[in-house]
Design a protein around this motif. Sequence first.
Motif, PDB file in Angstrom:
ATOM      1  N   ALA A 132       0.836  -1.211   0.000  1.00  9.36           N
ATOM      2  CA  ALA A 132       0.000   0.000   0.000  1.00  9.36           C
ATOM      3  C   ALA A 132       0.863   1.250   0.000  1.00  9.36           C
ATOM      4  O   ALA A 132       2.057   1.204   0.326  1.00  9.36           O
ATOM      5  N   ILE A 133       0.239   2.362  -0.362  1.00 13.18           N
ATOM      6  CA  ILE A 133       0.854   3.671  -0.248  1.00 13.18           C
ATOM      7  C   ILE A 133       0.306   4.310   1.019  1.00 13.18           C
ATOM      8  O   ILE A 133      -0.896   4.554   1.132  1.00 13.18           O
ATOM      9  N   TRP A 134       1.186   4.563   1.965  1.00 12.66           N
ATOM     10  CA  TRP A 134       0.787   5.060   3.280  1.00 12.66           C
ATOM     11  C   TRP A 134       1.149   6.536   3.413  1.00 12.66           C
ATOM     12  O   TRP A 134       2.164   6.985   2.873  1.00 12.66           O
ATOM     13  N   GLN A 135       0.347   7.278   4.168  1.00 11.46           N
ATOM     14  CA  GLN A 135       0.672   8.640   4.558  1.00 11.46           C
ATOM     15  C   GLN A 135       0.933   8.647   6.054  1.00 11.46           C
ATOM     16  O   GLN A 135       0.163   8.066   6.833  1.00 11.46           O
ATOM     17  N   GLY A 136       2.016   9.301   6.458  1.00 10.16           N
ATOM     18  CA  GLY A 136       2.287   9.312   7.879  1.00 10.16           C
ATOM     19  C   GLY A 136       3.460  10.180   8.264  1.00 10.16           C
ATOM     20  O   GLY A 136       4.003  10.944   7.454  1.00 10.16           O
ATOM     21  N   VAL A 137       3.851  10.017   9.543  1.00  8.47           N
ATOM     22  CA  VAL A 137       4.925  10.791  10.157  1.00  8.47           C
ATOM     23  C   VAL A 137       5.991   9.817  10.650  1.00  8.47           C
ATOM     24  O   VAL A 137       5.652   8.810  11.288  1.00  8.47           O
ATOM     25  N   ASN A 147      -3.547   4.277   0.899  1.00  9.08           N
ATOM     26  CA  ASN A 147      -3.997   4.369  -0.492  1.00  9.08           C
ATOM     27  C   ASN A 147      -4.912   5.565  -0.742  1.00  9.08           C
ATOM     28  O   ASN A 147      -5.963   5.467  -1.378  1.00  9.08           O
ATOM     29  N   GLY A 148      -4.518   6.714  -0.207  1.00 13.06           N
ATOM     30  CA  GLY A 148      -5.211   7.956  -0.518  1.00 13.06           C
ATOM     31  C   GLY A 148      -6.425   8.279   0.312  1.00 13.06           C
ATOM     32  O   GLY A 148      -7.136   9.246   0.027  1.00 13.06           O
ATOM     33  N   GLU A 149      -6.701   7.502   1.365  1.00 15.95           N
ATOM     34  CA  GLU A 149      -7.844   7.810   2.230  1.00 15.95           C
ATOM     35  C   GLU A 149      -7.477   7.499   3.667  1.00 15.95           C
ATOM     36  O   GLU A 149      -6.544   6.737   3.932  1.00 15.95           O
ATOM     37  N   PRO A 150      -8.180   8.121   4.646  1.00 16.34           N
ATOM     38  CA  PRO A 150      -7.892   7.804   6.040  1.00 16.34           C
ATOM     39  C   PRO A 150      -7.931   6.292   6.261  1.00 16.34           C
ATOM     40  O   PRO A 150      -8.674   5.566   5.595  1.00 16.34           O
ATOM     41  N   LEU A 151      -7.126   5.831   7.188  1.00 14.65           N
ATOM     42  CA  LEU A 151      -7.055   4.396   7.460  1.00 14.65           C
ATOM     43  C   LEU A 151      -8.449   3.794   7.614  1.00 14.65           C
ATOM     44  O   LEU A 151      -9.298   4.365   8.310  1.00 14.65           O
ATOM     45  N   PRO A 152      -8.723   2.663   6.991  1.00 20.11           N
ATOM     46  CA  PRO A 152      -9.974   1.958   7.296  1.00 20.11           C
ATOM     47  C   PRO A 152     -10.008   1.583   8.780  1.00 20.11           C
ATOM     48  O   PRO A 152      -8.954   1.389   9.399  1.00 20.11           O
ATOM     49  N   LEU A 153     -11.195   1.487   9.335  1.00 23.89           N
ATOM     50  CA  LEU A 153     -11.321   1.181  10.764  1.00 23.89           C
ATOM     51  C   LEU A 153     -10.591  -0.105  11.113  1.00 23.89           C
ATOM     52  O   LEU A 153      -9.898  -0.182  12.135  1.00 23.89           O
ATOM     53  N   GLU A 154     -10.743  -1.139  10.268  1.00 23.72           N
ATOM     54  CA  GLU A 154     -10.145  -2.436  10.569  1.00 23.72           C
ATOM     55  C   GLU A 154      -8.635  -2.459  10.368  1.00 23.72           C
ATOM     56  O   GLU A 154      -7.965  -3.418  10.760  1.00 23.72           O
ATOM     57  N   HIS A 155      -8.101  -1.408   9.771  1.00 19.53           N
ATOM     58  CA  HIS A 155      -6.652  -1.340   9.567  1.00 19.53           C
ATOM     59  C   HIS A 155      -5.990  -0.293  10.456  1.00 19.53           C
ATOM     60  O   HIS A 155      -4.868   0.137  10.184  1.00 19.53           O
ATOM     61  N   GLY A 156      -6.692   0.110  11.531  1.00 17.23           N
ATOM     62  CA  GLY A 156      -6.036   0.881  12.567  1.00 17.23           C
ATOM     63  C   GLY A 156      -6.451   2.313  12.759  1.00 17.23           C
ATOM     64  O   GLY A 156      -5.795   3.045  13.498  1.00 17.23           O
ATOM     65  N   PHE A 157      -7.530   2.755  12.123  1.00 16.58           N
ATOM     66  CA  PHE A 157      -7.960   4.153  12.259  1.00 16.58           C
ATOM     67  C   PHE A 157      -8.089   4.552  13.729  1.00 16.58           C
ATOM     68  O   PHE A 157      -8.655   3.800  14.527  1.00 16.58           O
ATOM     69  N   PRO A 158      -7.538   5.707  14.132  1.00 21.47           N
ATOM     70  CA  PRO A 158      -6.986   6.758  13.269  1.00 21.47           C
ATOM     71  C   PRO A 158      -5.495   6.657  13.007  1.00 21.47           C
ATOM     72  O   PRO A 158      -4.998   7.275  12.081  1.00 21.47           O
ATOM     73  N   VAL A 159      -4.734   5.888  13.838  1.00 18.15           N
ATOM     74  CA  VAL A 159      -3.280   5.831  13.680  1.00 18.15           C
ATOM     75  C   VAL A 159      -2.788   4.408  13.921  1.00 18.15           C
ATOM     76  O   VAL A 159      -3.230   3.748  14.874  1.00 18.15           O
ATOM     77  N   ARG A 160      -1.878   3.978  13.084  1.00 11.16           N
ATOM     78  CA  ARG A 160      -1.236   2.677  13.254  1.00 11.16           C
ATOM     79  C   ARG A 160       0.255   2.809  12.950  1.00 11.16           C
ATOM     80  O   ARG A 160       0.704   3.824  12.382  1.00 11.16           O
ATOM     81  N   MET A 161       1.011   1.799  13.281  1.00  9.89           N
ATOM     82  CA  MET A 161       2.430   1.768  12.958  1.00  9.89           C
ATOM     83  C   MET A 161       2.651   0.980  11.670  1.00  9.89           C
ATOM     84  O   MET A 161       1.972  -0.018  11.429  1.00  9.89           O
ATOM     85  N   VAL A 162       3.587   1.412  10.870  1.00  8.44           N
ATOM     86  CA  VAL A 162       4.033   0.697   9.672  1.00  8.44           C
ATOM     87  C   VAL A 162       5.554   0.726   9.689  1.00  8.44           C
ATOM     88  O   VAL A 162       6.155   1.813   9.657  1.00  8.44           O
ATOM     89  N   VAL A 163       6.169  -0.449   9.775  1.00  8.16           N
ATOM     90  CA  VAL A 163       7.624  -0.546   9.851  1.00  8.16           C
ATOM     91  C   VAL A 163       8.112  -1.513   8.780  1.00  8.16           C
ATOM     92  O   VAL A 163       7.827  -2.715   8.857  1.00  8.16           O
ATOM     93  N   PRO A 164       8.838  -1.041   7.776  1.00 14.14           N
ATOM     94  CA  PRO A 164       9.325  -1.946   6.721  1.00 14.14           C
ATOM     95  C   PRO A 164      10.293  -2.984   7.279  1.00 14.14           C
ATOM     96  O   PRO A 164      11.096  -2.704   8.173  1.00 14.14           O
ATOM     97  N   GLY A 165      10.173  -4.196   6.744  1.00 13.35           N
ATOM     98  CA  GLY A 165      11.160  -5.228   7.040  1.00 13.35           C
ATOM     99  C   GLY A 165      10.927  -6.056   8.271  1.00 13.35           C
ATOM    100  O   GLY A 165      11.701  -6.982   8.546  1.00 13.35           O
TER     101      GLY A 165
END
Length: 529
Positions: A310-315, A364-382
Motif C-alpha cells: 500500500a501507499i501510506w501517509q504518515g509521520v 492508499n489515498g484515504e484515512p485508514l480503514p477502521l479495521e486497519h487501525g484508524f486513526p493511527v497505526r504503525m508501519v515498519v518496513p522489514g
Amino acid sequence: MPARRKRFFAWAALAGIVAAAGFLAAAELVALVAAPSASPLLAVGSFVIDIVPQPLKEFAISTFGEYDKIALLAGLALAVVVAAAIAGVVELIRPPLGSALFVVAGILSGAAILTRAGATPLAVLPPLAGTVAGVVLMFLIGRRLRRWRDAVAEPQRQLDDTDAADEAKIPTPRSSRRGFLQLTIVTAAASVIVGVGARIVSATTASVTAVRDALTLPASRSTVTIPEGAELDVAGITPLITPNADFYRVDTALTVPSIDPATWRLVVDGMVDQRVELSFDDLVALGLDEYGVTLTCVSNEVGGGLVGNAIWQGVPIRDILRMAGVQSGADMVLSTSVDGYTASTPLDALTDDGRDAIFAVAMNGEPLPLEHGFPVRMVVPGLYGYVSATKWVTELKVTTFAEDEAYWTPRGYSAEAPIKLSSRIDTPRSGTPVDAGTVAIAGMAWAQTVGIERVEVSIDDGEWQPATLSTPINADTWVQWYLEWQAEAGTHYVTVRAVNANGEQQIEERAPIAPNGSSGWQRTLVTVR
C-alpha cells in the motif's frame, strides 16, 4: 429413557437457552448505558483469543483467514447454547443447580471483562445484570416446567388428595403447559428484541465511520512515484497496490475499536528524557509524507496471501522519539494498542534514518480503514507485523528486551522478527488447468528494506531460468515477475526462488510459521491440457 422424559429434557434445554438469552440481553442493555465495551460474549471471546495455544491460532488463520473472528464468535455462540441447555436440564432434575450455573457464568464473564485493557469499575455492571436476569428467568421458567411435568405425571393422585372445592385450583397438564410456553415465548422474544437492539444501538453509537468519512487530511509534502514498468500486464497476477478492501487483516481484536480522532492520544514514555503526549492534530501538524511499504504477517505460509502492498501517509516515528529523547541502554520500543495488544519493535528499526518506520494515518489515498487501525497505526518496513505494525496505537514505551515482552513473545514467537526473503507463484494456479502453448508463469517477490535482484523459475526440477522483473517502487515494496513458458500437455512442477539485492538466495528448506516466519521455495503442480 421414556419418551415423556426425553420430551421434558428437551423442553428443559430450551428453557436454559431462553434464560441464557435473557442473561445476554440484560448484559447488553446495561452495557449500552454503563460500559459499552463490557459485552460478556465479546469479552470472553477476546479472552479466548488471548489464551488460545499457538497451533490453534495458526489453524484458525489458515482455515478461516480474515473470517477467523466470525468463526470464533460462532463457536462461542454454539458453546453458550450447549452450556445453557445443560443448565436447563440440571435445573429440571436438581433445582436450583441450573440457576447456580448461571452464577458461575456471570463470575467467569465478569472476570474476563475486568481483565481487559481499559476496564472501569462500571464494567462489572453488565455481567452482574446478566447474572441476576439469568438466575431469575431460570428459576421462574424451570418452576413452571416442573409444574407441567408433575401435572402430567400424577394428575389422578392430585385429584384424590384434594377436596372438591379446591379441584378448580389444581394445575392441569394443559394449563401448566400453557403457563410454561407463555413465559418462555415472551422471554425469548423480549430477549431477542432487547439484546439485538442494544447491540445495534451500541455499535451505531460507537461507530466513527461518519467521523472518518468527514476527516480531511493535509496534503502530503512528498508523494510516491510509481515508475514506468512497475506493474506487469499479466492475467492472474496480484495488483501492484493492494486495494484497501482486499488487504489482509490479522489481529487480536474481536471487534474493531471505534476511536474518535478528537479524543485519540499518543503517549511516549519509559526510558526517555521527557514524556511526550500528542493529539491527532498535533501528529498530522508535523507534516505528512507518502511511503510505499509492503506488509507481511508472520502467519503467512509459503505461497500464502497474508501480504499486501500500500501507499501510506504518515509521520516518521524517529521524529517523535527524538522529541522524547531516548536514553542510553534502551533497545526496544513496546507499542500498545487501545485494546491492550502489545508489540516489541527493535529500537534501531524505529530510529534508523534509512528506514521509513511511520505512524500512518492514511492508506492508499484515504484515512485508514477502521479495521486497519484508524486513526493511527504503525508501519515498519522489514519486520513482521506482530512486532511492528500495531493498529490503533496509543502508547510507545521505550524499554529493553530484557525488561519487557510483548503479546506474542510468551506464546512461542521470537521477540525480533525480520521478514524473510520470499517469492510466490500467482499464476497458473494448482488445480486450474491451462492450455498447451505459451503460458505466463507470474507472481510476486519481496525483500523489504533490501530489494529484489532477480527471480528464477524451474520447470520439473530443470535448470533455473531468470524471470522478468517489474520496476520496483522502492526497496520496501514487492515486485512482480513473469516467465513465458512453452507448456506441453501433462502435469508439471513449477518452482520459484528469489535473490535479494545483497546477493542472498531465498532459503530452500521449509520452516514452520513459529517462531519467526515460514521459509521455503514454493513448488506448484500445474496441469496442461
